[in-house]
Write an enzyme that holds these catalytic residues in place. Structure first.
Site, PDB file in Angstrom:
ATOM      1  NE  ARG A 197      -6.308  15.920 -25.075  1.00  0.00           N
ATOM      2  CZ  ARG A 197      -5.519  16.986 -25.023  1.00  0.00           C
ATOM      3  NH1 ARG A 197      -4.200  16.826 -25.059  1.00  0.00           N
ATOM      4  NH2 ARG A 197      -6.036  18.189 -24.933  1.00  0.00           N
ATOM      5  CG  HIS A 200      -0.635  16.417 -19.522  1.00  0.00           C
ATOM      6  ND1 HIS A 200      -1.921  15.970 -19.624  1.00  0.00           N
ATOM      7  CD2 HIS A 200      -0.435  17.199 -20.627  1.00  0.00           C
ATOM      8  CE1 HIS A 200      -2.492  16.441 -20.729  1.00  0.00           C
ATOM      9  NE2 HIS A 200      -1.605  17.201 -21.352  1.00  0.00           N
ATOM     10  CD  GLU A 229      -2.743  13.238 -17.929  1.00  0.00           C
ATOM     11  OE1 GLU A 229      -2.929  14.438 -17.621  1.00  0.00           O
ATOM     12  OE2 GLU A 229      -2.342  12.892 -19.048  1.00  0.00           O
TER      13      GLU A 229
END
Length: 320
Positions: free
Chosen positions: A239, A287, A268
């Site tokens: 994270r 990601h 994001e």
């Protein structure tokens, strides 16, 4: 009888309807897919206002209390995986929304961690770019893995897999987390560090694999980055908020560490002007840790199962 409306959000690859068999729902549910990123809560609320069922992918679209309050028709929210910190489960319960998860695999993020470590160590991005663009033939010296020290912060399912691969490369592996015991470290055949600072100061590569919580937010800040070796690399596939992002940018620009890799970011999709995009010796990915065919098959087939079970009055994999 009118069909229920189901929206599948953030299907960036456009595979949700083809990678799983949705036919068991065909008579009762009308499914539509949203591939584009919905940038704010107003856009999300407008897109799914008429939906009784919504399927979401990880934390791509948060579902806080404020959004749930704007969706009076919503009855079922399905998230990929069995954990989603961006869904307010208490608010969902207050609004009568059932939240269900799906199967998920821990191997893909562990594999991607090594893609980042190897990419950084052997300068794959700059060397590959030079090859494609007619640049210099060899311009960097790679960092060795064999005989070097890997520091693993968090020794859960993913961290243990990363540590196992490190040993296979002939690395010395040290681990630390706030709850890690000597017995657990010994069972994974790794050395237990006395503290985070002890691990950071001794490691050539550091990989983060702890859950985000009040205790771990900002775990790696400026003091921790400055304690690392100038030739060391930091990798984060867990994270973004585990690392002080401003401090990381300074560390890269001022050469406190040799480089960093990340698959997770504070925003994001990553804004075009985000400073990490231009930080030196930074290898970033959008990601992708969980984005594999096997995971997606589990996510979307699990979503079909969750919806069918909910409609039958016997919901499964209920969260919260």
């Amino acid at each position: 009888m009118a069909k229920l409306r189901c929206a599948v959000l953030d299907d960036y690859q456009g595979v949700a309807l083809s990678i799983a068999d949705w036919s068991p729902l065909a008579d009762t549910v009308d499914v539509h897919v949203v591939r584009r990123y919905l940038g704010d809560e107003d856009a999300v609320a407008a897109e799914i206002a008429d939906c009784e069922i919504v399927v979401i992918m990880r934390e791509r679209t948060p579902f806080p209390a404020s959004l749930l309050a704007r969706l009076p028709k919503l009855r079922l929210l399905v998230t990929s995986g069995m954990r989603n910190a961006s869904v307010d489960l208490a608010a969902a319960a207050r609004h009568g929304v059932t939240v269900c998860g799906t199967p998920s695999n821990s191997e893909p993020p562990a594999e991607l961690t090594w893609a980042l470590i190897l990419g950084l160590a052997r300068h794959v991005l700059p060397e590959g770019g030079a090859l494609r663009d007619g640049g210099p033939w060899q311009s960097t010296l790679g960092a060795d893995l064999h005989g070097r020290r890997l520091g693993v912060v968090g020794l859960g399912k993913i961290g243990t897999q990363v540590a196992r691969v490190g040993r296979a490369f002939g690395m010395d592996v040290t681990a630390w987390s706030q709850n890690l015991t000597a017995e657990r470290a010994a069972a994974a055949d790794v050395e237990l560090a006395d503290s985070l600072e002890h691990l950071l100061s001794r490691s050539d590569f550091v990989s983060l694999h702890v859950q985000l919580s009040d205790r771990t937010r900002g775990l790696v800040g400026e003091p921790q980055l400055r304690s690392m070796r100038p030739g060391a690399y930091l990798v984060n596939t867990s994270r973004a908020a585990l690392v002080d992002q401003d401090a990381l940018v300074r560390a890269l620009r001022e050469g406190w560490i040799a480089g960093a890799g990340a698959d997770v970011f504070d925003q994001e999709p990553l804004p075009a002007d985000h400073p990490l995009r231009t930080a030196p010796n930074f290898l970033g990915l959008p990601h992708l840790g969980y984005v594999t065919r096997r995971n997606y098959e589990g996510y979307f087939q699990g979503a079909v199962e969750d919806i069918a079970a909910f409609l039958a009055g016997e919901p499964i994999r209920v969260l919260g």
